[in-house]
Design a protein around this motif. Sequence first.
Motif, PDB file in Angstrom:
ATOM      1  N   GLY A 136     -23.281   8.246  17.098  1.00  0.00           N
ATOM      2  CA  GLY A 136     -23.747   6.883  16.269  1.00  0.00           C
ATOM      3  C   GLY A 136     -25.383   6.868  16.585  1.00  0.00           C
ATOM      4  N   ARG A 137     -25.950   7.815  17.434  1.00  0.00           N
ATOM      5  CA  ARG A 137     -27.359   7.460  17.557  1.00  0.00           C
ATOM      6  C   ARG A 137     -28.259   8.895  18.059  1.00  0.00           C
ATOM      7  N   TRP A 138     -29.295   8.733  17.795  1.00  0.00           N
ATOM      8  CA  TRP A 138     -30.287   9.794  17.989  1.00  0.00           C
ATOM      9  C   TRP A 138     -30.639   9.710  19.662  1.00  0.00           C
ATOM     10  N   ARG A 139     -30.332  10.892  20.566  1.00  0.00           N
ATOM     11  CA  ARG A 139     -30.807  10.855  22.100  1.00  0.00           C
ATOM     12  C   ARG A 139     -31.557  11.982  22.163  1.00  0.00           C
ATOM     13  N   GLN A 140     -32.416  11.992  23.325  1.00  0.00           N
ATOM     14  CA  GLN A 140     -33.069  13.230  23.804  1.00  0.00           C
ATOM     15  C   GLN A 140     -32.100  14.013  24.708  1.00  0.00           C
ATOM     16  N   PHE A 141     -32.036  15.249  24.076  1.00  0.00           N
ATOM     17  CA  PHE A 141     -31.291  16.274  25.121  1.00  0.00           C
ATOM     18  C   PHE A 141     -31.924  17.242  25.809  1.00  0.00           C
ATOM     19  N   HIS A 142     -33.335  17.562  25.342  1.00  0.00           N
ATOM     20  CA  HIS A 142     -34.078  18.635  26.072  1.00  0.00           C
ATOM     21  C   HIS A 142     -35.511  18.203  25.843  1.00  0.00           C
ATOM     22  N   HIS A 143     -36.077  18.546  26.956  1.00  0.00           N
ATOM     23  CA  HIS A 143     -37.816  18.556  27.242  1.00  0.00           C
ATOM     24  C   HIS A 143     -38.363  19.621  27.859  1.00  0.00           C
ATOM     25  N   HIS A 144     -39.234  20.229  27.361  1.00  0.00           N
ATOM     26  CA  HIS A 144     -40.145  21.132  28.042  1.00  0.00           C
ATOM     27  C   HIS A 144     -41.643  20.696  28.180  1.00  0.00           C
ATOM     28  N   GLY A 145     -42.107  20.837  29.275  1.00  0.00           N
ATOM     29  CA  GLY A 145     -43.659  20.630  29.269  1.00  0.00           C
ATOM     30  C   GLY A 145     -44.083  21.514  30.285  1.00  0.00           C
TER      31      GLY A 145
END
Length: 167
Positions: A136-145
């Motif tokens: 029921g909502r958008w969530r962050q699953f991955h980040h690369h920096g």
Amino acid sequence: MIQQNDSRYGAAARNRLDATGDPSAEGAYAALETFYYALNHRDAAVLREDWSDHPLAQLNNPLGGILRGGDAIAELYGKIFDGPVRVEVTFGDIVEYLGEGHAVFAGRESGTYTGPDGLAVPLAIRTSRYFRYENGRWRQFHHHGSIDDPGALAAYQQAVSGRRTAG
């Protein structure tokens, strides 16, 4: 859909957690903006809500290496928020890859980090963020920096950790 996004998300970003329930791209934009609100305002609770609870949610960045799971990721950001360094970045030069239930935003973070000495040091980070719509909502699953300049990377790591890096 693949397209350039002329938006910028920085210190003026808003907490839009309430809009992340929208299953359209607007909900994904709300989750992205909310992350930059949390980062620039040192809001650990909002940042934790923005990240997935999934044990394979992953962060790959210059400060945390590879971390998995929303709790571990939130713990790293909590240490940064509670530490002596103030980070302020703006995400821009964005290309977005949008599909049903998923969104990738790739671009550049530019800004500064300021240590206890009060000196602002430039930051330039190549960044990608992956969001999924689930439960029921958008969530962050991955980040690369990534920071390209080895000297700038070492200085940033030292400033945040307080430890001298090898090199």
